[in-house]
Design a protein around this motif. Structure first.
Motif, PDB file in Angstrom:
ATOM      1  N   LYS A 194      31.086  43.503  36.764  1.00 14.38           N
ATOM      2  CA  LYS A 194      32.450  43.190  36.315  1.00 14.38           C
ATOM      3  C   LYS A 194      33.366  43.934  37.282  1.00 14.38           C
ATOM      4  CE  LYS A 194      33.872  44.678  32.248  1.00 14.38           C
ATOM      5  NZ  LYS A 194      34.246  44.792  30.827  1.00 14.38           N
ATOM      6  N   ILE A 195      34.156  43.184  38.043  1.00 17.20           N
ATOM      7  CA  ILE A 195      34.985  43.790  39.093  1.00 17.20           C
ATOM      8  C   ILE A 195      36.438  43.329  39.003  1.00 17.20           C
ATOM      9  CG2 ILE A 195      33.189  44.247  40.809  1.00 17.20           C
ATOM     10  CD1 ILE A 195      33.783  41.526  42.038  1.00 17.20           C
ATOM     11  N   PRO A 196      37.357  44.216  39.392  1.00 14.02           N
ATOM     12  CA  PRO A 196      38.771  43.829  39.420  1.00 14.02           C
ATOM     13  C   PRO A 196      39.086  43.048  40.702  1.00 14.02           C
ATOM     14  CG  PRO A 196      38.550  46.137  39.995  1.00 14.02           C
ATOM     15  CD  PRO A 196      37.173  45.641  39.662  1.00 14.02           C
ATOM     16  N   ILE A 197      39.752  41.929  40.530  1.00 14.00           N
ATOM     17  CA  ILE A 197      40.189  41.100  41.666  1.00 14.00           C
ATOM     18  C   ILE A 197      41.716  41.111  41.668  1.00 14.00           C
ATOM     19  CG2 ILE A 197      40.180  38.806  42.725  1.00 14.00           C
ATOM     20  CD1 ILE A 197      37.381  39.965  42.563  1.00 14.00           C
ATOM     21  N   THR A 198      42.298  41.549  42.780  1.00 21.12           N
ATOM     22  CA  THR A 198      43.751  41.585  42.914  1.00 21.12           C
ATOM     23  C   THR A 198      44.213  40.393  43.740  1.00 21.12           C
ATOM     24  OG1 THR A 198      43.870  43.983  42.722  1.00 21.12           O
ATOM     25  CG2 THR A 198      45.702  42.908  43.837  1.00 21.12           C
ATOM     26  N   THR A 199      45.245  39.724  43.260  1.00 21.10           N
ATOM     27  CA  THR A 199      45.855  38.613  43.984  1.00 21.10           C
ATOM     28  C   THR A 199      47.335  38.933  44.162  1.00 21.10           C
ATOM     29  OG1 THR A 199      44.328  37.069  42.929  1.00 21.10           O
ATOM     30  CG2 THR A 199      46.264  36.117  43.999  1.00 21.10           C
ATOM     31  N   TYR A 200      47.800  38.724  45.379  1.00 15.84           N
ATOM     32  CA  TYR A 200      49.219  38.923  45.684  1.00 15.84           C
ATOM     33  C   TYR A 200      49.691  37.717  46.481  1.00 15.84           C
ATOM     34  CZ  TYR A 200      53.384  40.541  48.147  1.00 15.84           C
ATOM     35  OH  TYR A 200      54.654  40.650  48.669  1.00 15.84           O
ATOM     36  N   LYS A 201      50.782  37.119  46.039  1.00 14.51           N
ATOM     37  CA  LYS A 201      51.357  35.961  46.735  1.00 14.51           C
ATOM     38  C   LYS A 201      52.806  36.259  47.071  1.00 14.51           C
ATOM     39  CE  LYS A 201      48.557  32.569  44.331  1.00 14.51           C
ATOM     40  NZ  LYS A 201      48.517  31.399  43.482  1.00 14.51           N
ATOM     41  N   ASP A 202      53.176  35.955  48.306  1.00 12.86           N
ATOM     42  CA  ASP A 202      54.585  35.921  48.660  1.00 12.86           C
ATOM     43  C   ASP A 202      54.808  34.623  49.413  1.00 12.86           C
ATOM     44  OD1 ASP A 202      53.752  36.362  51.288  1.00 12.86           O
ATOM     45  OD2 ASP A 202      54.585  38.370  51.425  1.00 12.86           O
ATOM     46  N   HIS A 203      55.977  34.421  49.960  1.00 14.76           N
ATOM     47  CA  HIS A 203      56.245  33.138  50.613  1.00 14.76           C
ATOM     48  C   HIS A 203      55.482  32.972  51.929  1.00 14.76           C
ATOM     49  CE1 HIS A 203      59.259  35.892  52.241  1.00 14.76           C
ATOM     50  NE2 HIS A 203      59.276  35.141  53.306  1.00 14.76           N
TER      51      HIS A 203
END
Length: 137
Positions: A107-116
């Motif tokens: 069980k792992i943390p997945i980080t998602t970051y979106k910008d333009h």
């Protein structure tokens, strides 16, 4: 008396402008890091992975980290990606050292970051090992 103050103001303004221009990449990187910290989405995923699968995932993440580190805007986010690699690579080492284990459930943390400009997704921590699947002989 007005002339010396005006000269000092002009010199001071020029010095401030030079300092800002010299640090523009650092300012941009910190602005992106601030945006990242305030707009990232962290979700926990459960995966069953073999050595080859975790190796491939972390290789992609290492390539992402290298790309971000060489970028002006995203270099400090690259540091966050590196932290995730360092923590998650424990699973890679574990599977490499224990050949009798076929796969593990993590069980792992997945980080998602979106910008333009970009979407960045990566394993952002160690998480936890839930189950071990040994090779049937």
């Amino acid at each position: 008396m007005d002339k010396p103050i005006k000269k000092i103001s002009i010199i001071l303004g020029a010095v401030i402008l030079i300092v800002i221009l010299a640090n523009i990449s650092n300012i941009l990187a910190h602005a992106k890091l601030y945006s990242f910290e305030n707009n990232k989405n962290v979700e926990t995923e459960t995966k069953v992975v073999t050595f080859n699968e975790i190796f491939d995932i972390l290789t992609e993440q290492r390539e992402l980290e290298e790309e971000l580190k060489t970028s002006t805007k995203y270099s400090l986010i690259g540091d966050e990606v590196r932290k995730g690699i360092d923590e998650a690579s424990d699973y890679e080492r574990y599977l490499a050292e224990n050949k009798q284990i076929k796969s593990i459930k993590i069980k792992i943390p997945i980080t998602t970051y979106k910008d333009h400009d970009k979407t960045i997704e990566f394993i952002s921590g160690k998480g936890e090992m839930l189950e071990i699947f040994k090779i049937n002989k």
